[in-house]
Design a protein around this motif. Sequence first.
Motif, PDB file in Angstrom:
ATOM      1  N   ALA A   1       0.839  -1.209   0.000  1.00  0.00           N
ATOM      2  CA  ALA A   1       0.000   0.000   0.000  1.00  0.00           C
ATOM      3  C   ALA A   1       0.873   1.258   0.000  1.00  0.00           C
ATOM      4  N   LEU A   2       1.940   1.253   0.794  1.00  0.00           N
ATOM      5  CA  LEU A   2       2.846   2.409   0.848  1.00  0.00           C
ATOM      6  C   LEU A   2       3.613   2.567  -0.470  1.00  0.00           C
ATOM      7  N   LEU A   3       3.999   1.430  -1.063  1.00  0.00           N
ATOM      8  CA  LEU A   3       4.706   1.474  -2.356  1.00  0.00           C
ATOM      9  C   LEU A   3       3.777   1.994  -3.459  1.00  0.00           C
ATOM     10  N   THR A   4       2.503   1.650  -3.357  1.00  0.00           N
ATOM     11  CA  THR A   4       1.540   2.104  -4.373  1.00  0.00           C
ATOM     12  C   THR A   4       1.379   3.621  -4.313  1.00  0.00           C
ATOM     13  N   ARG A   5       1.302   4.154  -3.099  1.00  0.00           N
ATOM     14  CA  ARG A   5       1.228   5.617  -2.967  1.00  0.00           C
ATOM     15  C   ARG A   5       2.516   6.269  -3.502  1.00  0.00           C
ATOM     16  N   ALA A   6       3.654   5.647  -3.209  1.00  0.00           N
ATOM     17  CA  ALA A   6       4.929   6.165  -3.714  1.00  0.00           C
ATOM     18  C   ALA A   6       4.936   6.171  -5.247  1.00  0.00           C
ATOM     19  N   TYR A   7       4.400   5.109  -5.825  1.00  0.00           N
ATOM     20  CA  TYR A   7       4.310   5.009  -7.289  1.00  0.00           C
ATOM     21  C   TYR A   7       3.494   6.170  -7.863  1.00  0.00           C
ATOM     22  N   TRP A   8       2.341   6.442  -7.263  1.00  0.00           N
ATOM     23  CA  TRP A   8       1.499   7.541  -7.762  1.00  0.00           C
ATOM     24  C   TRP A   8       2.151   8.906  -7.559  1.00  0.00           C
ATOM     25  N   LEU A   9       2.857   9.069  -6.454  1.00  0.00           N
ATOM     26  CA  LEU A   9       3.570  10.341  -6.241  1.00  0.00           C
ATOM     27  C   LEU A   9       4.550  10.587  -7.383  1.00  0.00           C
ATOM     28  N   GLU A  10       5.264   9.532  -7.772  1.00  0.00           N
ATOM     29  CA  GLU A  10       6.260   9.664  -8.846  1.00  0.00           C
ATOM     30  C   GLU A  10       5.587   9.930 -10.197  1.00  0.00           C
ATOM     31  N   ILE A  11       4.489   9.226 -10.455  1.00  0.00           N
ATOM     32  CA  ILE A  11       3.778   9.424 -11.729  1.00  0.00           C
ATOM     33  C   ILE A  11       3.268  10.870 -11.820  1.00  0.00           C
TER      34      ILE A  11
ATOM     35  N   GLY B   1      12.016   6.849 -13.614  1.00  0.00           N
ATOM     36  CA  GLY B   1      12.794   5.694 -13.147  1.00  0.00           C
ATOM     37  C   GLY B   1      12.372   5.266 -11.747  1.00  0.00           C
ATOM     38  N   HIS B   2      12.102   6.252 -10.877  1.00  0.00           N
ATOM     39  CA  HIS B   2      11.624   5.924  -9.537  1.00  0.00           C
ATOM     40  C   HIS B   2      10.278   5.191  -9.616  1.00  0.00           C
ATOM     41  N   ALA B   3       9.376   5.709 -10.444  1.00  0.00           N
ATOM     42  CA  ALA B   3       8.048   5.080 -10.594  1.00  0.00           C
ATOM     43  C   ALA B   3       8.214   3.621 -11.021  1.00  0.00           C
ATOM     44  N   ARG B   4       9.104   3.380 -11.958  1.00  0.00           N
ATOM     45  CA  ARG B   4       9.303   2.007 -12.443  1.00  0.00           C
ATOM     46  C   ARG B   4       9.884   1.115 -11.356  1.00  0.00           C
ATOM     47  N   GLN B   5      10.803   1.668 -10.565  1.00  0.00           N
ATOM     48  CA  GLN B   5      11.380   0.862  -9.478  1.00  0.00           C
ATOM     49  C   GLN B   5      10.333   0.522  -8.419  1.00  0.00           C
TER      50      GLN B   5
ATOM     51  N   ALA C   1       7.143   0.238  -9.009  1.00  0.00           N
ATOM     52  CA  ALA C   1       6.242  -0.732  -9.651  1.00  0.00           C
ATOM     53  C   ALA C   1       6.847  -2.135  -9.621  1.00  0.00           C
ATOM     54  N   GLU C   2       8.138  -2.231  -9.909  1.00  0.00           N
ATOM     55  CA  GLU C   2       8.835  -3.532  -9.869  1.00  0.00           C
ATOM     56  C   GLU C   2       8.750  -4.155  -8.478  1.00  0.00           C
ATOM     57  N   ARG C   3       8.938  -3.296  -7.472  1.00  0.00           N
ATOM     58  CA  ARG C   3       8.944  -3.827  -6.106  1.00  0.00           C
ATOM     59  C   ARG C   3       7.541  -4.291  -5.688  1.00  0.00           C
ATOM     60  N   ILE C   4       6.513  -3.554  -6.126  1.00  0.00           N
ATOM     61  CA  ILE C   4       5.122  -3.977  -5.859  1.00  0.00           C
ATOM     62  C   ILE C   4       4.916  -5.394  -6.401  1.00  0.00           C
TER      63      ILE C   4
ATOM     64  N   LEU D   1       6.614  -8.183  -4.491  1.00  0.00           N
ATOM     65  CA  LEU D   1       5.945  -8.521  -3.218  1.00  0.00           C
ATOM     66  C   LEU D   1       4.568  -9.157  -3.463  1.00  0.00           C
ATOM     67  N   HIS D   2       4.329  -9.641  -4.672  1.00  0.00           N
ATOM     68  CA  HIS D   2       3.059 -10.287  -5.062  1.00  0.00           C
ATOM     69  C   HIS D   2       1.918  -9.291  -5.216  1.00  0.00           C
ATOM     70  N   GLY D   3       2.215  -8.014  -5.352  1.00  0.00           N
ATOM     71  CA  GLY D   3       1.160  -7.019  -5.559  1.00  0.00           C
ATOM     72  C   GLY D   3       0.897  -6.818  -7.044  1.00  0.00           C
ATOM     73  N   ILE D   4      -0.056  -5.928  -7.324  1.00  0.00           N
ATOM     74  CA  ILE D   4      -0.376  -5.594  -8.720  1.00  0.00           C
ATOM     75  C   ILE D   4      -0.217  -4.093  -8.894  1.00  0.00           C
ATOM     76  N   VAL D   5       0.521  -3.698  -9.906  1.00  0.00           N
ATOM     77  CA  VAL D   5       0.690  -2.276 -10.206  1.00  0.00           C
ATOM     78  C   VAL D   5      -0.673  -1.751 -10.661  1.00  0.00           C
ATOM     79  N   PRO D   6      -1.188  -0.690 -10.029  1.00  0.00           N
ATOM     80  CA  PRO D   6      -2.560  -0.251 -10.329  1.00  0.00           C
ATOM     81  C   PRO D   6      -2.706   0.336 -11.730  1.00  0.00           C
ATOM     82  N   GLY D   7      -3.943   0.343 -12.221  1.00  0.00           N
ATOM     83  CA  GLY D   7      -4.264   0.976 -13.505  1.00  0.00           C
ATOM     84  C   GLY D   7      -4.528   2.453 -13.330  1.00  0.00           C
ATOM     85  N   SER D   8      -4.539   3.162 -14.440  1.00  0.00           N
ATOM     86  CA  SER D   8      -4.608   4.630 -14.404  1.00  0.00           C
ATOM     87  C   SER D   8      -5.907   5.155 -13.794  1.00  0.00           C
TER      88      SER D   8
END
Length: 167
Positions: free
Chosen positions: A24-34, A68-72, A74-77, A80-87
């Motif tokens: 959940a924290l990684l997903t928020r980080a992903y959106w911050l980067e996007i 690059g941060h967003a991609r990293q 996403a890779e980590r999500i 950890l068996h997560g799913i990178v969210p859709g737009s």
Amino acid sequence: MAARATTRGVLSEEQAEKREEIIALLTRAYWLEIETVMSYVANSINPDGVRAQEIRESLEADISEELGHARQFAERIKELHGIVPGSLEFRAEQSGLQPPESQTYLVHVIEGVIAAETGAIEHYNQLIEATDPGDWATQDLVIGILRDEERHLRLFERFLREFEAAT
Ligand SMILES: [Fe+2]
Ligand SMILES: [Fe+2]
């Protein structure tokens, strides 16, 4: 010999709940980067005037770094068996990085960048703390990204001081 799940670390069965928290924290980080990518694209093009050049070039160089941060993240999500969210799950937050009324109003852009980088730094500190103990690989990843954001923040703090001194 049958394959067995690891018993140590964040991928172990006992750590399923911890994993969900970190995803959940990684997903928020992903959106911050996007969102930062979107904001920096706009703000590397919109500003006008002689003094805008350095701000524009600096933000332009950051776009690929933030992507690059967003991609990293996403890779980590995924690791950890997560799913990178859709737009459709995206929700914008960076009110400080909307275009100013005048495109020569550079302090607005600089302050918006400082707010975005500060928000990322706060979130990444929280994420690093959540990985302790047990998820050292995520921690290592986020520490590296945190350092990039601290560098961005310091650069724009110096820009702000210079602009304030000149006005
Ligand atoms: Fe970033
Ligand atoms: Fe950044």
